[in-house]
Design a protein around this motif. Structure first.
Motif, PDB file in Angstrom:
ATOM      1  N   VAL A   1      70.922  54.442  24.003  1.00 33.62           N
ATOM      2  CA  VAL A   1      70.160  55.585  23.814  1.00 33.62           C
ATOM      3  C   VAL A   1      69.886  55.708  22.072  1.00 33.62           C
ATOM      4  O   VAL A   1      70.892  55.557  20.908  1.00 33.62           O
ATOM      5  CB  VAL A   1      71.645  56.607  23.617  1.00 33.62           C
ATOM      6  CG1 VAL A   1      70.691  58.333  23.149  1.00 33.62           C
ATOM      7  CG2 VAL A   1      71.135  57.020  25.174  1.00 33.62           C
TER       8      VAL A   1
ATOM      9  N   ASP B   1      68.660  50.723  27.848  1.00 32.39           N
ATOM     10  CA  ASP B   1      69.247  51.826  28.045  1.00 32.39           C
ATOM     11  C   ASP B   1      69.584  52.673  26.765  1.00 32.39           C
ATOM     12  O   ASP B   1      70.267  53.764  27.133  1.00 32.39           O
ATOM     13  CB  ASP B   1      70.091  51.122  29.127  1.00 32.39           C
ATOM     14  CG  ASP B   1      69.499  51.396  30.973  1.00 32.39           C
ATOM     15  OD1 ASP B   1      68.285  52.087  30.767  1.00 32.39           O
ATOM     16  OD2 ASP B   1      69.799  50.651  31.193  1.00 32.39           O
TER      17      ASP B   1
ATOM     18  N   SER C   1      66.665  56.722  25.812  1.00 39.11           N
ATOM     19  CA  SER C   1      66.567  55.496  25.930  1.00 39.11           C
ATOM     20  C   SER C   1      65.492  55.342  26.064  1.00 39.11           C
ATOM     21  O   SER C   1      64.411  55.838  25.791  1.00 39.11           O
ATOM     22  CB  SER C   1      67.632  54.477  26.732  1.00 39.11           C
ATOM     23  OG  SER C   1      66.805  55.509  29.047  1.00 39.11           O
TER      24      SER C   1
ATOM     25  N   ASN D   1      76.752  53.845  25.273  1.00 40.80           N
ATOM     26  CA  ASN D   1      75.594  52.722  25.352  1.00 40.80           C
ATOM     27  C   ASN D   1      74.424  53.427  24.228  1.00 40.80           C
ATOM     28  O   ASN D   1      73.062  54.214  24.772  1.00 40.80           O
ATOM     29  CB  ASN D   1      74.537  51.899  26.259  1.00 40.80           C
ATOM     30  CG  ASN D   1      73.989  50.907  25.619  1.00 40.80           C
ATOM     31  OD1 ASN D   1      73.565  50.524  24.412  1.00 40.80           O
ATOM     32  ND2 ASN D   1      73.145  50.649  26.989  1.00 40.80           N
ATOM     33  N   ARG D   2      75.446  53.724  22.654  1.00 45.64           N
ATOM     34  CA  ARG D   2      73.736  54.102  22.371  1.00 45.64           C
ATOM     35  C   ARG D   2      73.612  53.710  20.500  1.00 45.64           C
ATOM     36  O   ARG D   2      74.968  53.079  20.217  1.00 45.64           O
ATOM     37  CB  ARG D   2      74.517  55.427  22.152  1.00 45.64           C
ATOM     38  CG  ARG D   2      75.937  55.833  21.144  1.00 45.64           C
ATOM     39  CD  ARG D   2      75.980  57.325  20.441  1.00 45.64           C
ATOM     40  NE  ARG D   2      77.327  57.823  20.199  1.00 45.64           N
ATOM     41  CZ  ARG D   2      77.917  57.092  18.729  1.00 45.64           C
ATOM     42  NH1 ARG D   2      76.586  57.490  17.952  1.00 45.64           N
ATOM     43  NH2 ARG D   2      79.029  57.889  18.613  1.00 45.64           N
TER      44      ARG D   2
ATOM     45  N   ASP E   1      78.523  60.942  23.432  1.00 46.49           N
ATOM     46  CA  ASP E   1      79.293  60.971  24.219  1.00 46.49           C
ATOM     47  C   ASP E   1      78.405  60.064  25.021  1.00 46.49           C
ATOM     48  O   ASP E   1      79.293  59.499  26.486  1.00 46.49           O
ATOM     49  CB  ASP E   1      79.168  62.007  25.917  1.00 46.49           C
ATOM     50  CG  ASP E   1      79.627  63.125  25.639  1.00 46.49           C
ATOM     51  OD1 ASP E   1      80.934  63.149  24.245  1.00 46.49           O
ATOM     52  OD2 ASP E   1      80.038  63.908  25.404  1.00 46.49           O
ATOM     53  N   ARG E   2      77.177  59.174  24.804  1.00 50.03           N
ATOM     54  CA  ARG E   2      76.682  58.518  25.226  1.00 50.03           C
ATOM     55  C   ARG E   2      77.585  57.092  25.553  1.00 50.03           C
ATOM     56  O   ARG E   2      78.059  56.315  23.809  1.00 50.03           O
ATOM     57  CB  ARG E   2      75.641  58.128  25.164  1.00 50.03           C
ATOM     58  CG  ARG E   2      74.368  59.055  25.214  1.00 50.03           C
ATOM     59  CD  ARG E   2      74.141  59.764  26.685  1.00 50.03           C
ATOM     60  NE  ARG E   2      73.370  60.333  26.616  1.00 50.03           N
ATOM     61  CZ  ARG E   2      72.933  61.593  27.489  1.00 50.03           C
ATOM     62  NH1 ARG E   2      74.029  61.628  28.584  1.00 50.03           N
ATOM     63  NH2 ARG E   2      71.858  62.912  28.062  1.00 50.03           N
TER      64      ARG E   2
ATOM     65  N   ASP F   1      75.212  65.726  23.023  1.00 51.53           N
ATOM     66  CA  ASP F   1      75.391  64.548  24.753  1.00 51.53           C
ATOM     67  C   ASP F   1      75.203  63.123  24.507  1.00 51.53           C
ATOM     68  O   ASP F   1      75.896  62.416  24.404  1.00 51.53           O
ATOM     69  CB  ASP F   1      74.090  65.391  25.997  1.00 51.53           C
ATOM     70  CG  ASP F   1      74.540  65.939  26.140  1.00 51.53           C
ATOM     71  OD1 ASP F   1      75.761  66.654  26.792  1.00 51.53           O
ATOM     72  OD2 ASP F   1      73.572  66.387  26.570  1.00 51.53           O
ATOM     73  N   TYR F   2      74.656  62.417  22.801  1.00 52.68           N
ATOM     74  CA  TYR F   2      74.216  61.582  22.140  1.00 52.68           C
ATOM     75  C   TYR F   2      75.366  61.108  22.008  1.00 52.68           C
ATOM     76  O   TYR F   2      75.658  59.854  22.131  1.00 52.68           O
ATOM     77  CB  TYR F   2      73.277  62.346  20.745  1.00 52.68           C
ATOM     78  CG  TYR F   2      73.158  60.966  19.910  1.00 52.68           C
ATOM     79  CD1 TYR F   2      72.706  59.213  19.763  1.00 52.68           C
ATOM     80  CD2 TYR F   2      73.917  61.023  18.434  1.00 52.68           C
ATOM     81  CE1 TYR F   2      72.556  58.802  19.469  1.00 52.68           C
ATOM     82  CE2 TYR F   2      74.419  60.146  18.025  1.00 52.68           C
ATOM     83  CZ  TYR F   2      73.329  58.850  18.568  1.00 52.68           C
ATOM     84  OH  TYR F   2      73.561  57.573  17.072  1.00 52.68           O
TER      85      TYR F   2
ATOM     86  N   ALA G   1      69.377  59.952  29.979  1.00 50.98           N
ATOM     87  CA  ALA G   1      69.798  59.593  29.513  1.00 50.98           C
ATOM     88  C   ALA G   1      69.258  60.411  28.479  1.00 50.98           C
ATOM     89  O   ALA G   1      69.700  60.324  27.272  1.00 50.98           O
ATOM     90  CB  ALA G   1      69.457  57.929  28.993  1.00 50.98           C
TER      91      ALA G   1
END
Length: 522
Positions: free
Chosen positions: A106, A104, A283, A251-252, A248-249, A245-246, A238
């Motif tokens: 990103v 998951d 992801s 899990n990146r 703010d993830r 948006d990237y 995702a």
């Protein structure tokens, strides 16, 4: 005449598929003959349990490549028979935190974004909102290229297949300077053109122009259009074309640049300006949904997301991208947002890579005849790792063995891309340089129609150079009226040296002079 043409086509297909130089006695027994059209017949059948056995070796392949390359993090997935049969993360998202990569996590996709974008356009073509053959100026009347005739003719498909005639990577260095999408696209009219539709040159902003035309036709921003027609229907929650948006993830990954023999998270790559061509993030679990749809000819969970006929042109040759250098060699092709080629097993491969010098390397490969696809995402300066992993997997599926040293082949290519730019890179300054003129004599604003103004100021006894919103560097004296500066950007790897030469009211910046546009006038 029409019937004769059909016969000629049929004969050519038979010759291409079967050959005519074999003696009669070599013809296989009826039971061994194929009952499908010759162009669909591969050179050999797949090995027994081809995909399963290849998947079983992925852990070892991935770990070996991670060890050889030092790449911090990677995620790998395989789709087969409509299902995800492998999805696993390796390494870390950030070498400073040590947080692990999982399915998951990103990643920034870089140019793998083009294939997602092409799928968005295929959707719009399928609902008759636009055509691959729609002229760009029909939707973007302000857009122009250097040749008025080409401006009128160039289409969405021309831009998505890199056959507009624009120079290789046209506009990328404008993006490095911080200019937005509209400004870069407006500057395309100042660039020289190669012959239209018979020249191939990879251009992120040409591609972006095509996507912008599609978005304007839909009456909404590209990023919103992609959400509505592709990401939301596929459940790709995702995935986005927005850099925000990237960011703010939770899990990146972060991008890691390769410098001084190690990978460090030193820079941030915001690719919003070229979003359709390189700005997507996603992801592993989201990408498997898209790959499953691609293997199902645009269908997802028994619903047609993208029209099969509209998608087909994207996945088939539209321009020769890698011409053969000898008669026995296979050529490479580009469709609309996809690389298209034939493997040594005579199976069509559909693929694309993505590369950010500042920290992303991605690749996917689809083998439609084997009903299998693989994707590999990494968070580091490209080193050929995802390409090598996927090539080894494709070899295993088709032949049951790895037939090339794929990592060496790809790594050699990507290593060359890491070389510093500038004629003075790696050189030592003269031991007895000619003196510079008084610094105040160099100060001023030097204008350039393409790059915008270069501003030279004096601060604390040193000259400062700034262009756009992102380049602001000190100028170091080299010799006489020649100064240098160092900087790192997507197109200038660590160690790059810029050369600035003053001549009265003229300033020539070597790095920006490749197309003869590097002279700035005060």
């Amino acid at each position: 005449m029409k019937a004769l043409a059909c016969v000629a086509v049929a004969v050519s297909l038979l010759i291409a598929g079967c050959g005519t130089d074999k003696p009669a006695e070599s013809t296989p027994a009826p039971s061994a003959q194929s009952d499908v059209p010759p162009p669909l017949v591969p050179a050999m059948p797949l090995p027994q349990n081809a995909v399963e056995d290849a998947v079983g070796k992925l852990d070892g392949i991935a770990e070996d490549l991670m060890k050889k390359s030092g790449v911090p993090g990677m995620a790998v997935a395989v789709v087969h028979g409509g299902k995800t049969v492998y999805a696993k993360g390796f390494g870390v998202r950030d070498v400073k935190t040590g947080e692990k990569v999982d399915p998951d996590t990103v990643f920034q996709l870089a140019s793998l974004s083009k294939s997602l974008s092409s799928t968005v356009v295929a959707h719009q073509v399928g609902v008759d909102a636009i055509g691959w053959d729609t002229p760009i100026t029909e939707k973007l009347p302000w857009f122009a290229l250097a040749d008025p005739a080409v401006t009128r003719m160039v289409t969405v498909g021309d831009m998505f297949s890199h056959r507009s005639g624009l120079p290789d990577h046209a506009g990328d260095m404008l993006e490095d300077l911080g200019f937005d999408r509209r400004r870069v696209l407006e500057n395309m009219r100042q660039l020289p053109l190669d012959p239209f539709r018979i020249s191939y040159a990879y251009t992120n902003f040409g591609f972006t122009a095509g996507a912008e035309a599609v978005a304007v036709s839909a009456g909404k921003p590209w990023e919103t259009l992609a959400d509505e027609v592709l990401f939301e229907p596929l459940g790709m929650a995702a995935t986005s074309f927005r850099f925000s948006d990237y960011e703010d993830r939770p899990n990146r990954t972060v991008g890691h640049i390769h410098a001084d023999g190690r990978y460090e998270p030193s820079y941030v790559r915001d690719a919003d300006a070229e979003g359709p061509a390189g700005g997507a993030s996603s992801s592993l679990n989201d990408m498997t949904r898209w790959l499953a749809m691609m293997l199902a000819n645009g269908s997802h969970e028994n619903k047609q997301i993208v029209d099969e006929k509209a998608l087909l042109p994207a996945l088939t040759p539209q321009v020769v991208s890698s011409p053969a250098s000898e008669p026995a060699m296979r050529s490479g092709f580009y469709g609309y947002g996809f690389n298209v080629s034939a493997s040594s097993a005579a199976r069509m491969e559909i693929s694309h890579s993505g590369a950010f010098e500042l920290g992303a390397g991605t690749n996917f490969v689809i083998l439609p005849s084997a009903d299998v696809a693989i994707v590999a995402l990494t968070n580091a300066t490209p080193s050929g790792v995802p390409e090598a992993l996927n090539a080894q997997f494709a070899d295993l599926v088709q032949f049951g063995e790895v037939r090339e040293d794929w990592y060496k082949l790809y790594n050699d290519v990507f290593t060359q891309m890491e070389q510093p730019v500038g004629s003075l890179a790696g050189k030592q300054p003269p031991t007895a340089p000619a003196p510079a003129a008084p610094l105040a004599s160099y100060v001023g604003t030097y204008n350039n129609d393409y790059w915008g103004p270069a501003r030279v100021a004096e601060k604390d006894g040193r000259l400062q150079l700034s262009i756009g919103t992102k380049l602001a560097v000190p100028l170091e004296h080299w010799d006489g009226n020649v100064f240098t500066y160092t900087w790192v950007s997507e197109n200038s790897p660590p160690g790059s040296v810029g050369k600035a030469t003053f001549d009265g009211n003229r300033l020539v910046l070597e790095y920006y002079d490749e197309s003869g546009k590097g002279t700035f006038t005060r």
